[in-house]
Design an enzyme around this catalytic site. Structure first.
Site, short mmCIF file in Angstrom:
data_model
loop_
_atom_site.label_atom_id
_atom_site.label_comp_id
_atom_site.label_asym_id
_atom_site.label_seq_id
_atom_site.Cartn_x
_atom_site.Cartn_y
_atom_site.Cartn_z
N SER A 1 -26.07 67.95 -114.97
CA SER A 1 -24.76 67.84 -115.63
C SER A 1 -24.81 68.42 -117.03
O SER A 1 -25.85 68.35 -117.71
CB SER A 1 -24.41 66.35 -115.71
OG SER A 1 -23.32 66.16 -116.58
N LYS B 1 -30.39 62.12 -115.92
CA LYS B 1 -30.31 63.49 -115.39
C LYS B 1 -31.39 64.37 -116.03
O LYS B 1 -32.03 65.17 -115.35
CB LYS B 1 -28.92 64.08 -115.68
CG LYS B 1 -27.83 63.52 -114.81
CD LYS B 1 -27.97 64.10 -113.43
CE LYS B 1 -27.16 63.40 -112.39
NZ LYS B 1 -27.46 63.75 -111.04
N TYR C 1 -26.93 57.60 -118.45
CA TYR C 1 -26.65 58.49 -117.32
C TYR C 1 -27.20 59.89 -117.62
O TYR C 1 -27.94 60.47 -116.81
CB TYR C 1 -25.14 58.55 -117.03
CG TYR C 1 -24.76 59.73 -116.17
CD1 TYR C 1 -25.23 59.84 -114.86
CD2 TYR C 1 -23.94 60.76 -116.66
CE1 TYR C 1 -24.91 60.95 -114.07
CE2 TYR C 1 -23.61 61.86 -115.89
CZ TYR C 1 -24.10 61.95 -114.60
OH TYR C 1 -23.78 63.05 -113.83
P1 NAD Z 1 -20.17 60.55 -105.98
O1 NAD Z 1 -20.42 59.19 -106.49
O2 NAD Z 1 -18.85 60.83 -105.32
O3 NAD Z 1 -21.33 61.00 -104.97
C1 NAD Z 1 -22.65 60.55 -105.11
C2 NAD Z 1 -23.09 60.02 -103.75
O4 NAD Z 1 -24.43 59.56 -103.86
C3 NAD Z 1 -22.25 58.83 -103.28
O5 NAD Z 1 -21.75 59.10 -101.99
C4 NAD Z 1 -23.23 57.65 -103.26
O6 NAD Z 1 -22.94 56.76 -102.22
C5 NAD Z 1 -24.55 58.36 -103.11
N1 NAD Z 1 -25.71 57.64 -103.66
C6 NAD Z 1 -25.85 57.08 -104.88
N2 NAD Z 1 -27.06 56.53 -105.02
C7 NAD Z 1 -27.71 56.75 -103.84
C8 NAD Z 1 -29.00 56.41 -103.36
N3 NAD Z 1 -29.86 55.70 -104.09
N4 NAD Z 1 -29.34 56.81 -102.12
C9 NAD Z 1 -28.48 57.50 -101.33
N5 NAD Z 1 -27.23 57.84 -101.74
C10 NAD Z 1 -26.87 57.47 -102.99
O7 NAD Z 1 -20.41 61.56 -107.20
P2 NAD Z 1 -20.14 63.12 -107.29
O8 NAD Z 1 -19.06 63.33 -108.29
O9 NAD Z 1 -20.00 63.70 -105.94
O10 NAD Z 1 -21.49 63.57 -107.97
C11 NAD Z 1 -22.57 64.07 -107.21
C12 NAD Z 1 -23.70 64.42 -108.16
O11 NAD Z 1 -23.24 65.37 -109.11
C13 NAD Z 1 -24.24 63.24 -108.95
O12 NAD Z 1 -25.63 63.32 -108.99
C14 NAD Z 1 -23.65 63.43 -110.33
O13 NAD Z 1 -24.50 62.93 -111.33
C15 NAD Z 1 -23.55 64.94 -110.42
N6 NAD Z 1 -22.49 65.38 -111.36
C16 NAD Z 1 -21.21 64.99 -111.14
C17 NAD Z 1 -20.22 65.36 -112.05
C18 NAD Z 1 -18.78 64.91 -111.86
O14 NAD Z 1 -18.01 64.96 -112.82
N7 NAD Z 1 -18.35 64.49 -110.68
C19 NAD Z 1 -20.54 66.16 -113.16
C20 NAD Z 1 -21.87 66.56 -113.32
C21 NAD Z 1 -22.84 66.17 -112.40
#
Ligand code: NAD
Ligand code: UDP
Length: 336
Positions: free
Chosen positions: A124, A152, A148
């Site tokens: 991120s 990362k 958080y």
């Molecule tokens: P999200 O919460 O919709 O998806 C994350 C998924 O991971 C969820 O379905 C959750 O059930 C699953 N999960 C969490 N912990 C777990 C574990 N221990 N074992 C198995 N599954 C697990 O979030 P997102 O927005 O789709 O984000 C996905 C990734 O992208 C994340 O790692 C997040 O840090 C990164 N990210 C997201 C954003 C954003 O703004 N959405 C920005 C930068 C980075």
């Protein structure tokens, strides 16, 4: 090529799954459903017309991961599983480090055991902390301001060290800016539980009448209209960036840190007005105090992605707002 996606039924993972399936990859979905549900898999089946293997599992379960990597002859892992709420991470830091960092170590142990060599990791822009200059390139210092973001960065460091120790290991570490929007079908999208923290889901809840008005956190920032400016990027562009990253690590070893942003900043008011125009909904708002920790402006330098991934975000703010609203309309129809 056989790809395991962790966090696959989440917001971004589900869009990546779609793009990869359309390109002919064999995709295996892995998620503990802590922030998503089975309906996503059903939606993916409807859109693609294919049955996609889903494994209900946790990334902290190394043995289960080994089993899946072997059974499905996985060639590369796209690793998204993790918790992502900044405020929650400040309240529950141990939980965040345990889930995100220990979870990633567990995944790496499984990867090491089966001698797998390719990982795409979703990092991120939050790892950069307060911008020292703009646009933010990949050489910008890293100084996350919350657990958080720290989690990362720690995962990045662990993956980087592992890449150094394993000669043929390849990692594409993708630093997303602000992903928004949804697939054009309206069947998958971002659907946070409870009151949303982020701008676009909050606007949607005002548009659907679930919340009375948008709280704009400050109009005295050093920006053209006083409200905060961010680099919003369509989730389908993000998903296509992963396709490009898989192509990259198929042919190149070593470590690659790459920004996934549009390179364009929009203010809160610009997002609000564009949303009103595309949805035909009036969004009432009130100016409130600044949200602690927020910065004025943040947007990406995108040259490295263009050069190395041969990828560039192509969808507009209009596309982002329209697809978000379309997803919410479909959810409303399906749930009522
Ligand atoms: P999200 O919460 O919709 O998806 C994350 C998924 O991971 C969820 O379905 C959750 O059930 C699953 N999960 C969490 N912990 C777990 C574990 N221990 N074992 C198995 N599954 C697990 O979030 P997102 O927005 O789709 O984000 C996905 C990734 O992208 C994340 O790692 C997040 O840090 C990164 N990210 C997201 C954003 C954003 O703004 N959405 C920005 C930068 C980075
Ligand atoms: N924002 C806002 N009201 C909200 C949510 C967000 O005014 O209910 C503003 C926030 O101050 C920032 C921008 O919208 O300027 C984007 O916030 P978001 O939380 O979506 O992303 P981040 O700040 O994490 O980049």
């Amino acid at each position: 090529m056989n790809i395991l996606i962790t966090g696959a039924t989440g917001y971004i993972g589900s869009h990546i799954a779609l793009v990869l399936i359309h390109k002919g990859y064999n995709v295996v979905l892995y998620d503990n459903l802590s922030n998503s549900n089975h309906n996503v898999n059903t939606a993916l089946k409807i859109i693609t017309g294919k049955i996609i293997p889903f494994i209900h599992g946790d990334i902290r379960d190394t043995e289960k991961l080994v089993e899946i990597l072997v059974d499905y002859k996985i060639d590369a892992v796209v690793h998204l599983a993790g918790k992502k709420a900044v405020n929650e991470s400040i309240q529950k830091p141990i939980y965040y480090y345990e889930n995100n960092v220990a979870g990633s170590i567990s995944l790496l142990k499984a990867i090491e055991k089966v001698n797998l060599k390719k990982v795409v990791f979703s990092s991120s822009a939050t790892v950069y902390g307060n911008p020292q200059y703009l646009p933010i390139d990949e050489k910008h210092s890293t100084n996350p301001t919350n657990p958080y973001g720290q989690s990362k960065l720690q995962i990045e460091n662990i993956l980087f060290d592992y890449t150094k120790s394993e000669q043929n290991f390849g990692v594409a570490c993708l630093r997303y800016f602000n992903p928004v929007g949804a697939h054009q079908s309206g069947l998958i999208g971002e659907n946070p539980k409870g009151i949303p923290n982020n701008l676009m889901p909050y606007i949607c809840q005002v548009a659907t009448g679930k919340l009375p008005y948008l709280k704009i956190f400050g109009n005295d920032y050093n920006t053209h209209d006083g409200t905060g400016v961010r680099d919003y990027i369509h989730v389908m562009d993000i998903a296509e960036g992963h396709l490009a990253a898989l192509n990259l690590i198929e042919n190149t070893k070593g470590w690659h840190t790459i920004n996934l942003g549009s390179g364009q900043g929009y203010s809160v008011l610009e997002v609000l007005i564009t949303f009103e125009q595309t949805s035909n909904k009036f969004i009432p708002y009130k100016i409130e105090n600044r949200r602690p920790g927020d910065i004025d402006i943040c947007f990406a330098k995108t040259e490295k992605a263009e050069k190395i991934l041969k990828w560039k975000a192509k969808r507009t703010l209009n596309d982002m707002c329209w697809s978000t609203w379309n997803f919410h309309l479909q959810s409303f129809v399906n749930n009522n």
